[in-house]
Structure formats: structure tokens, C-alpha cells
Design a protein around this motif. Structure first.
Motif, PDB file in Angstrom:
ATOM      1  N   ALA A   1      -2.715   0.789   6.497  1.00 25.04           N
ATOM      2  CA  ALA A   1      -2.231   2.095   6.036  1.00 25.04           C
ATOM      3  C   ALA A   1      -1.123   2.617   6.933  1.00 25.04           C
ATOM      4  O   ALA A   1      -0.121   3.173   6.458  1.00 25.04           O
ATOM      5  N   VAL A   2      -1.266   2.440   8.244  1.00 25.04           N
ATOM      6  CA  VAL A   2      -0.227   2.882   9.175  1.00 25.04           C
ATOM      7  C   VAL A   2       1.060   2.090   8.954  1.00 25.04           C
ATOM      8  O   VAL A   2       2.165   2.657   8.939  1.00 25.04           O
ATOM      9  N   LEU A   3       0.941   0.775   8.766  1.00 22.34           N
ATOM     10  CA  LEU A   3       2.124  -0.055   8.532  1.00 22.34           C
ATOM     11  C   LEU A   3       2.824   0.330   7.236  1.00 22.34           C
ATOM     12  O   LEU A   3       4.057   0.382   7.172  1.00 22.34           O
ATOM     13  N   ILE A   4       2.051   0.620   6.201  1.00 26.95           N
ATOM     14  CA  ILE A   4       2.635   1.017   4.917  1.00 26.95           C
ATOM     15  C   ILE A   4       3.330   2.368   5.045  1.00 26.95           C
ATOM     16  O   ILE A   4       4.448   2.557   4.537  1.00 26.95           O
ATOM     17  N   SER A   5       2.699   3.310   5.731  1.00 28.27           N
ATOM     18  CA  SER A   5       3.294   4.640   5.872  1.00 28.27           C
ATOM     19  C   SER A   5       4.594   4.594   6.653  1.00 28.27           C
ATOM     20  O   SER A   5       5.477   5.434   6.470  1.00 28.27           O
ATOM     21  N   ASN A   6       4.763   3.602   7.515  1.00 26.09           N
ATOM     22  CA  ASN A   6       6.000   3.441   8.288  1.00 26.09           C
ATOM     23  C   ASN A   6       6.936   2.428   7.653  1.00 26.09           C
ATOM     24  O   ASN A   6       7.903   2.003   8.295  1.00 26.09           O
TER      25      ASN A   6
ATOM     26  N   PRO B   1       4.841  -3.745   2.364  1.00 24.00           N
ATOM     27  CA  PRO B   1       4.789  -3.157   1.018  1.00 24.00           C
ATOM     28  C   PRO B   1       3.484  -2.416   0.774  1.00 24.00           C
ATOM     29  O   PRO B   1       2.484  -2.637   1.448  1.00 24.00           O
ATOM     30  N   SER B   2       3.527  -1.530  -0.205  1.00 17.95           N
ATOM     31  CA  SER B   2       2.354  -0.695  -0.483  1.00 17.95           C
ATOM     32  C   SER B   2       1.240  -1.434  -1.204  1.00 17.95           C
ATOM     33  O   SER B   2       0.140  -0.901  -1.345  1.00 17.95           O
ATOM     34  N   ASN B   3       1.547  -2.656  -1.677  1.00 20.73           N
ATOM     35  CA  ASN B   3       0.498  -3.423  -2.368  1.00 20.73           C
ATOM     36  C   ASN B   3       0.362  -4.825  -1.754  1.00 20.73           C
ATOM     37  O   ASN B   3       0.580  -5.831  -2.447  1.00 20.73           O
ATOM     38  N   PRO B   4       0.069  -4.905  -0.457  1.00 18.78           N
ATOM     39  CA  PRO B   4      -0.068  -6.237   0.171  1.00 18.78           C
ATOM     40  C   PRO B   4      -1.242  -6.982  -0.420  1.00 18.78           C
ATOM     41  O   PRO B   4      -2.252  -6.398  -0.774  1.00 18.78           O
ATOM     42  N   SER B   5      -1.090  -8.295  -0.544  1.00 18.46           N
ATOM     43  CA  SER B   5      -2.184  -9.094  -1.080  1.00 18.46           C
ATOM     44  C   SER B   5      -3.245  -9.272  -0.017  1.00 18.46           C
ATOM     45  O   SER B   5      -2.931  -9.285   1.182  1.00 18.46           O
TER      46      SER B   5
END
Length: 219
Positions: free
Chosen positions: A206-211, A215-219
Motif C-alpha cells: 500500500a505504501v509503494l502504491i501510494s508513492n 502499479p495499483s493492481n500488482p499480481s
């Protein structure tokens, strides 16, 4: 002959005429006729020099025209090169960004794959550390429930006795197969403390996505 001249016959005879009306007195004031200038004469040397000057003038004009055309072509070529460089730069930036994203995803997927193994290798120490941080503050609690993976239970039992030999009488240590090694959940009457590897991993993602690091939909 002047206008005032009178001609007579000899012997004082009759007047022949008093004035010649066809006479035009110029009075000697006629404008002199300008002499015509002689036509210029060019010899072979003059003609050769004229040809040389004409050739040099034509050559200079041709050079100016060629130079102008070359400059126009050069400007056009430089413009095309600049446009191609911009396109290449954008493509390289996109490629670099895609490569960086691919590398980041590869590293994250690798970490996600090895995380359970890391937790299994260091899980006992992590679970014992959580128990050591939480249990001393629960000395007044009548009942404490601890859930952990079967592999982690022995380490917890040793840590509980080390903290307080009387604690085991008030603790229900429950084996939970669905938990990962190293995970622990401590519950009492008014609260819960837990170490959850899956939840920790989700927080990292979540932290990586917010920054915008993945991508917001990692597999």
C-alpha cells in the motif's frame, strides 16, 4: 540683307522693293550644332575583361544561391535531427520507466515469494520479541489468549516462562495451522496485539502504491 534696305534703279528711278518678306534674319544667333560623340571602340582586351567580369559575377551569384540552398537544407536537417532526438529521448525515458517498473515488480515479487521463508527462519525470535513487549503489561489480566503457528509455539512457551513463571497459568496458548511461522496474536479482555506477516506485506504494498512505486493492481 537687312529689313531697312531699299534698292533703286540707277538714275534715281523707281523703287524696286522696300523689303524682302521672305527673308529671315537669324541675327547670327543660331545655336551651334553639337558635334556627335564618337562611338566607343572596344578592343579584344576589353571584350575579354568583360567576359571575365560577367563570369565572375555569375559565379558569385551562383555561389550565393548554392550557399542559401545549403543553409536551408542544413536548417531542415538540423530540425529533423532535433525532432528525432526528442522522439528518441521520450522513447528512452519510457523504456527506462518501464524497465524500472519491471525491475521493481520483479524485486517485490521476489521478496513476496521469499518472505514466508524469511519469516520461518526468523519467526521464532520475532514472535518471542512481540510476547516480551506485550505480556509484562498484562500482569493484571485474568485470561490471556495467544495464537501461533505450531512451529512457533515452543519458542513462545520458553519466552513466557522467562517473563514470569506464573504467566502460563493465565495464558491459553492455541496452535493455529493457518498462521504463518513467526506470526503471533495476543488477545485479552480489552485489546489485541498481533504480528501478521500477510498484513505487514499488504501495508508495504500500500505504501509503494501510494508513492507510485508500483502499479495499483500488482499480481
Amino acid at each position: 540683307m537687312n529689313h531697312g534696305t531699299i534698292l533703286t534703279r540707277g538714275g534715281g528711278g523707281t523703287i524696286l522693293f522696300a523689303e524682302d518678306f521672305d527673308f529671315q534674319d537669324t541675327g547670327g544667333d543660331e545655336a551651334p550644332v553639337a558635334a556627335s560623340s564618337p562611338a566607343p571602340v572596344h578592343d579584344a582586351e576589353d571584350l575579354a575583361m568583360a567576359r571575365i567580369e560577367g563570369f565572375e559575377a555569375g559565379l558569385l551569384a551562383a555561389r550565393h544561391e548554392i550557399t542559401a540552398e545549403d543553409e536551408a537544407r542544413l536548417r531542415h536537417a538540423v530540425g529533423n535531427i532535433a525532432a528525432r532526438l526528442d522522439e528518441a529521448t521520450e522513447a528512452a525515458q519510457r523504456t527506462a520507466a518501464d524497465a524500472a517498473d519491471a525491475i521493481a515488480l520483479l524485486l517485490l515479487s521476489t521478496l513476496g515469494a521469499v518472505l514466508p521463508t524469511l519469516c520461518a527462519a526468523h519467526g521464532d525470535a520475532e514472535a518471542a520479541s512481540v510476547a516480551r513487549a506485550v505480556l509484562p503489561a498484562l500482569s493484571a489480566e485474568p485470561v490471556i489468549t495467544i495464537r501461533a503457528h505450531p512451529q512457533t509455539v515452543p519458542a513462545l512457551e520458553r519466552e513466557i516462562v522467562r517473563i514470569d513463571p506464573d504467566l502460563p497459568a493465565r495464558i491459553r496458548l492455541m496452535v493455529t495451522e493457518t498462521m504463518l511461522p513467526g506470526d503471533i496474536r495476543i488477545a485479552w479482555q480489552d485489546g489485541v496485539a498481533a504480528r501478521d506477516t500477510s498484513a505487514l506485506w499488504n501495508e508495504i504494498v500500500a505504501v509503494l502504491i501510494s508513492n507510485e512505486l508500483m502499479p495499483s493492481n500488482p499480481s
